[in-house]
Design an enzyme around this catalytic site. Structure first.
Site, PDB file in Angstrom:
ATOM      1  N   CYS A   2       0.889  -1.265   0.022  1.00  0.00           N
ATOM      2  CA  CYS A   2      -0.023  -0.071  -0.031  1.00  0.00           C
ATOM      3  C   CYS A   2       0.856   1.350  -0.077  1.00  0.00           C
ATOM      4  O   CYS A   2       2.259   1.038   0.659  1.00  0.00           O
ATOM      5  CB  CYS A   2      -0.957   0.068   1.204  1.00  0.00           C
ATOM      6  SG  CYS A   2      -1.833  -1.457   1.543  1.00  0.00           S
ATOM      7  N   ARG A  27       3.791   0.020  -6.894  1.00  0.00           N
ATOM      8  CA  ARG A  27       3.745  -0.797  -5.658  1.00  0.00           C
ATOM      9  C   ARG A  27       2.539  -1.764  -5.783  1.00  0.00           C
ATOM     10  O   ARG A  27       2.785  -2.872  -5.020  1.00  0.00           O
ATOM     11  CB  ARG A  27       3.733  -0.133  -4.361  1.00  0.00           C
ATOM     12  CG  ARG A  27       4.846   1.138  -4.310  1.00  0.00           C
ATOM     13  CD  ARG A  27       4.623   1.870  -3.097  1.00  0.00           C
ATOM     14  NE  ARG A  27       4.446   1.295  -1.778  1.00  0.00           N
ATOM     15  CZ  ARG A  27       5.312   1.410  -0.856  1.00  0.00           C
ATOM     16  NH1 ARG A  27       6.659   2.089  -1.244  1.00  0.00           N
ATOM     17  NH2 ARG A  27       5.273   0.887   0.365  1.00  0.00           N
ATOM     18  N   TRP A  76      -3.399  -2.256  -1.287  1.00  0.00           N
ATOM     19  CA  TRP A  76      -3.354  -3.849  -1.754  1.00  0.00           C
ATOM     20  C   TRP A  76      -4.078  -4.623  -0.648  1.00  0.00           C
ATOM     21  O   TRP A  76      -3.567  -4.587   0.702  1.00  0.00           O
ATOM     22  CB  TRP A  76      -1.992  -4.161  -1.667  1.00  0.00           C
ATOM     23  CG  TRP A  76      -1.638  -5.388  -2.356  1.00  0.00           C
ATOM     24  CD1 TRP A  76      -1.599  -5.795  -3.641  1.00  0.00           C
ATOM     25  CD2 TRP A  76      -1.451  -6.800  -1.651  1.00  0.00           C
ATOM     26  NE1 TRP A  76      -1.423  -7.076  -3.677  1.00  0.00           N
ATOM     27  CE2 TRP A  76      -1.140  -7.600  -2.573  1.00  0.00           C
ATOM     28  CE3 TRP A  76      -1.125  -7.015  -0.261  1.00  0.00           C
ATOM     29  CZ2 TRP A  76      -0.978  -9.069  -2.137  1.00  0.00           C
ATOM     30  CZ3 TRP A  76      -0.867  -8.127   0.265  1.00  0.00           C
ATOM     31  CH2 TRP A  76      -0.693  -9.221  -0.711  1.00  0.00           C
ATOM     32  N   ASN A 101      -0.670   1.373   6.309  1.00  0.00           N
ATOM     33  CA  ASN A 101      -0.149   0.363   5.637  1.00  0.00           C
ATOM     34  C   ASN A 101       0.166  -0.694   6.736  1.00  0.00           C
ATOM     35  O   ASN A 101       0.533  -0.138   7.825  1.00  0.00           O
ATOM     36  CB  ASN A 101       1.285   0.949   5.019  1.00  0.00           C
ATOM     37  CG  ASN A 101       1.086   1.667   3.779  1.00  0.00           C
ATOM     38  OD1 ASN A 101      -0.139   1.884   3.363  1.00  0.00           O
ATOM     39  ND2 ASN A 101       2.188   2.056   3.184  1.00  0.00           N
ATOM     40  N   GLY A 102       0.163  -1.738   6.468  1.00  0.00           N
ATOM     41  CA  GLY A 102       0.530  -2.934   7.360  1.00  0.00           C
ATOM     42  C   GLY A 102      -0.485  -4.060   7.754  1.00  0.00           C
ATOM     43  O   GLY A 102      -1.547  -3.677   7.163  1.00  0.00           O
ATOM     44  N   GLU A 483      13.644 -18.619 -11.200  1.00  0.00           N
ATOM     45  CA  GLU A 483      13.424 -17.017 -11.583  1.00  0.00           C
ATOM     46  C   GLU A 483      12.633 -17.039 -12.680  1.00  0.00           C
ATOM     47  O   GLU A 483      11.488 -16.301 -12.975  1.00  0.00           O
ATOM     48  CB  GLU A 483      14.650 -16.254 -11.420  1.00  0.00           C
ATOM     49  CG  GLU A 483      14.618 -14.888 -11.967  1.00  0.00           C
ATOM     50  CD  GLU A 483      13.617 -14.194 -10.770  1.00  0.00           C
ATOM     51  OE1 GLU A 483      13.488 -12.936 -11.177  1.00  0.00           O
ATOM     52  OE2 GLU A 483      13.117 -14.669 -10.014  1.00  0.00           O
ATOM     53  N   LYS A 487       8.823 -15.506 -12.956  1.00  0.00           N
ATOM     54  CA  LYS A 487       8.665 -14.225 -14.027  1.00  0.00           C
ATOM     55  C   LYS A 487       7.322 -14.346 -14.780  1.00  0.00           C
ATOM     56  O   LYS A 487       6.395 -13.852 -15.118  1.00  0.00           O
ATOM     57  CB  LYS A 487       9.827 -13.902 -14.768  1.00  0.00           C
ATOM     58  CG  LYS A 487      11.090 -13.084 -14.265  1.00  0.00           C
ATOM     59  CD  LYS A 487      10.265 -11.746 -13.633  1.00  0.00           C
ATOM     60  CE  LYS A 487      11.004 -11.225 -12.554  1.00  0.00           C
ATOM     61  NZ  LYS A 487      10.742 -11.927 -11.127  1.00  0.00           N
ATOM     62  N   GLU A 490       4.087 -14.866 -12.678  1.00  0.00           N
ATOM     63  CA  GLU A 490       3.840 -13.114 -12.180  1.00  0.00           C
ATOM     64  C   GLU A 490       2.929 -12.401 -13.166  1.00  0.00           C
ATOM     65  O   GLU A 490       1.978 -11.834 -12.833  1.00  0.00           O
ATOM     66  CB  GLU A 490       4.925 -12.410 -11.782  1.00  0.00           C
ATOM     67  CG  GLU A 490       5.684 -12.747 -10.492  1.00  0.00           C
ATOM     68  CD  GLU A 490       6.937 -12.197 -10.289  1.00  0.00           C
ATOM     69  OE1 GLU A 490       6.859 -11.623  -9.134  1.00  0.00           O
ATOM     70  OE2 GLU A 490       7.854 -12.037 -10.892  1.00  0.00           O
ATOM     71  N   HIS A 506      11.729 -38.143 -11.783  1.00  0.00           N
ATOM     72  CA  HIS A 506      11.255 -38.407 -10.470  1.00  0.00           C
ATOM     73  C   HIS A 506       9.745 -37.854 -10.163  1.00  0.00           C
ATOM     74  O   HIS A 506       9.312 -37.480  -9.214  1.00  0.00           O
ATOM     75  CB  HIS A 506      12.209 -37.674  -9.585  1.00  0.00           C
ATOM     76  CG  HIS A 506      13.632 -38.675  -9.401  1.00  0.00           C
ATOM     77  ND1 HIS A 506      13.471 -39.918  -9.048  1.00  0.00           N
ATOM     78  CD2 HIS A 506      14.621 -38.153  -9.727  1.00  0.00           C
ATOM     79  CE1 HIS A 506      14.978 -40.444  -9.235  1.00  0.00           C
ATOM     80  NE2 HIS A 506      15.592 -39.272  -9.454  1.00  0.00           N
ATOM     81  N   LYS A 605       4.477  -4.395  -5.031  1.00  0.00           N
ATOM     82  CA  LYS A 605       5.940  -4.128  -5.344  1.00  0.00           C
ATOM     83  C   LYS A 605       6.719  -4.202  -3.994  1.00  0.00           C
ATOM     84  O   LYS A 605       7.699  -5.108  -3.820  1.00  0.00           O
ATOM     85  CB  LYS A 605       6.357  -2.815  -6.052  1.00  0.00           C
ATOM     86  CG  LYS A 605       7.674  -2.558  -6.295  1.00  0.00           C
ATOM     87  CD  LYS A 605       8.280  -3.656  -7.515  1.00  0.00           C
ATOM     88  CE  LYS A 605       9.596  -3.572  -7.742  1.00  0.00           C
ATOM     89  NZ  LYS A 605      10.042  -4.345  -8.557  1.00  0.00           N
TER      90      LYS A 605
END
Length: 610
Positions: A2, A27, A76, A101-102, A483, A487, A490, A506, A605
């Site tokens: 946020c 963000r 968010w 925020n939080g 990674e 990506k 995401e 396996h 973000k």
């Protein structure tokens, strides 16, 4: 996550609040809003605008508003679905407005107590609890001092927060407070501001200061005071306010993510600037303390965790130092055996990642005294709370999916590995010069990799039609495969998984069909022949391989195998080069699918909540 913006001025601040939110859009958010009061009229009600659309829609609403003191927010969602009722600011009985925020961990208990006291809740959020608590205290205090009421309420809140508060009948005052989440105060000419990120206010003020844990800030147009958690007025270090950064401008690129992918040669070059040798001075470490540890524990989350996984290979192979890597959000919740001769390394782009900060504090609480932060933000909590630090020079990263922050983290961790190898007598002066020459060649090598973009675009059309993908790598490049898969999921919303190529047999091989693209990272290293055998396992089951191979691997494009060749093999630095085409593949696949590349759904973000 946020974003918070607040202002106290003699002028109309609507444009300041809206522009601040616009700068914080990177963000990630699902709703936004502002609340205003008019400093010339103590009887004027708090006015509010909220929307689940973008900040541009809020800006349209804002044309009808005037206010001299106010708070604004991009949310968010954590508690409650993303809708207008849950959007900030939250108002209690027309008197108190709050942005936050939080997360307030004990909000359910507080909510029950407030309901019993007669408070009516209109949202599902934990934030509304804060507004009602402050209102309750403010009324009990006789509505004399909103800052004092906020200070009394703060100890009742368990969790992490940064808040902005205004009171309808104190129309010249803006309150800010923080515990666990960052909050910056910006000082201007007859106007003062607060924000969760200095970027929101760049160019608005002459100087700024970061609030410390438990601080409460009292801002008016012509004054700014900070009260610490003991109730004393304190002075916090003032720093120059950054001007509006050029990196925030999109320039000729379609998205910030594309821009940031192409900024990687510059970011690597800037991070390497002025590095003439390896050693403790790169990490602002005391030479005596540099000799005190014989193992390393790296704590990180998400993309930063994958950079740490690469670093484990480097640190053990190049430096010969035992290294563990842990997901920060898991580390603090299990029993560990602390070793005082361990260097704790925390890795974070923002330096405010809640899980990683909590893990750092937990490690220090266990008695770990040697700590190092690898971070992109000099003023972050992580840098302030570690003994040593290395600052990457990635610059502002706007796209939610990290790119240049990741490659500069890799570079920093490689510098650590070589510096520790030098400590162990594994790097001669001649070898040090050779390694420095290789590092200085990296920006040029990255430019050559970026030139592969047209070939990668050709692949992206096929990927855009898939719903699942596998990524394979071995050794140093297995974390790079991880990674790459991250990506893709995401930003394109394609389900993607990564495996060490030897693990195919396996279990994952059961998923391979002609509809499952298999991306393979194929450098010319000691595991190449093993990797070729794993590729044949895929081909034999009808799978389609998409291979990023070094020039001299002798992997040829044939039916079922598509190959893009990187210009050169780069030894231990190969992961920094091989991740770039995976970033481009994810980016162009997302473009082909029409997703919101820079602001993918449900993601943020700066992850400032656990």
């Amino acid at each position: 996550m946020c974003g918070i913006v607040g202002a106290a001025s003699h002028k109309n601040i609507v444009d300041v609040l809206v522009e601040g939110l616009r700068r914080l859009e990177y963000r990630g958010y699902d709703s936004c809003g502002f609340a205003l009061i008019n400093g010339d009229d103590a009887q004027h009600p708090i006015e509010r605008a909220r929307t689940t659309a973008r900040v541009s829609e809020l800006a349209e609403q804002g044309k009808e508003f005037v206010g001299t003191v106010g708070i604004a927010h991009t949310r968010w969602a954590t508690h409650g679905k993303p809708d207008t009722q849950n959007a900030h600011p939250h108002i209690s009985n027309g008197l108190i407005a709050v942005v936050h925020n939080g997360i307030i961990e004990n909000y359910e208990i507080l909510r029950s107590e407030l309901k019993a006291a007669g408070y009516v809740f209109t949202s599902e959020t934990d934030t509304e609890v804060i507004a009602h608590l402050i209102h309750q205290q403010y009324v009990a205090d006789g509505q004399k001092d909103i800052a004092q009421s906020v200070r009394i309420v703060l100890p009742k809140l368990h969790g992490a927060y940064a808040i902005g508060v205004i009171a309808q009948d104190q129309p010249t005052t803006l309150i800010g407070a923080r515990a666990g989440s960052p909050l910056v105060i910006a000082l201007g000419d007859h106007e003062n501001f607060l924000a969760s990120d200095a970027l929101a206010l760049a160019g608005r003020a002459s100087s700024m200061m970061y609030l410390e844990e438990g601080d409460v800030a009292i801002l008016k147009a012509d004054s700014a005071e900070v009260i610490d958690q003991s109730g004393k007025s304190v002075q916090r270090d003032r720093k120059p306010m950054p001007t509006q950064a050029d990196s925030v401008d999109l320039g000729p690129y379609q998205h910030y993510m594309q821009k940031e992918i192409f900024e990687q040669p510059r970011a690597i070059g800037d991070t390497l600037a002025n590095i003439a040798s390896f050693g403790p001075e790169l990490f602002n470490a005391n030479p005596d303390d540099w000799k005190k540890f014989d193992q390393i524990l790296i704590l990180a989350c998400g993309t930063s965790y994958y950079s740490a996984c690469v670093a484990k290979y480097w640190l053990e192979d190049i430096a010969g130092i035992p290294t563990q890597v842990e997901i920060a959000s898991e580390y603090r919740y299990r029993t560990t055996v602390p070793n005082p001769k361990t260097l704790i390394v925390v890795v974070s782009q923002s330096g405010e990642t809640a899980d990683t900060l909590a893990a750092l504090r937990h490690a220090k609480g266990l008695g770990h005294e040697l700590t190092l932060a690898i971070c992109n933000v000099a003023s972050s909590a992580m840098v302030r709370e570690t003994g040593w630090h290395f600052l990457t020079k990635a610059g502002a990263e706007i796209g939610v999916a990290s790119t240049k922050a990741f490659t500069t983290q890799l570079l920093a961790l490689y510098l650590l590995a070589v510096s520790l190898a030098k400590r162990a007598g594994r790097v001669s002066p001649e070898k040090e010069k050779e390694l420095l020459r290789e590092l200085r060649h990296l920006p040029k090598a990255l430019h050559a990799v970026l030139a592969l973009e047209p070939q990668i675009i050709a692949w992206s059309d096929a990927f855009s039609k898939c719903e699942n993908a596998l990524f394979l790598g071995r050794g140093l490049h297995y974390p790079i495969a991880l990674e790459g898969a991250l990506k893709l999921k995401e930003i394109s919303y394609i389900h993607a998984e990564a495996y060490p190529a030897g693990e195919l047999k396996h279990g994952p091989l059961a998923l391979v069909t002609e509809k499952m693209p298999v991306v393979t990272v194929a450098p010319n290293d000691v595991l190449l022949e093993k990797l070729k055998s794993n590729m044949q396992e895929v081909k034999a089951r009808g799978g389609k391989l998409y291979v990023f191979a070094d020039q001299d691997t002798n992997i040829m494009s044939t039916e079922g195998i598509n190959v893009i060749r990187l210009p050169e093999h780069y030894g231990n630095l190969s992961p920094i080069l091989h991740v770039v085409p995976l970033q481009l593949l994810a980016y162009h696949t997302a473009c082909a699918r029409g997703t919101d590349v820079d602001k993918p759904r449900n993601l943020a973000k700066s992850v400032t909540v656990e």
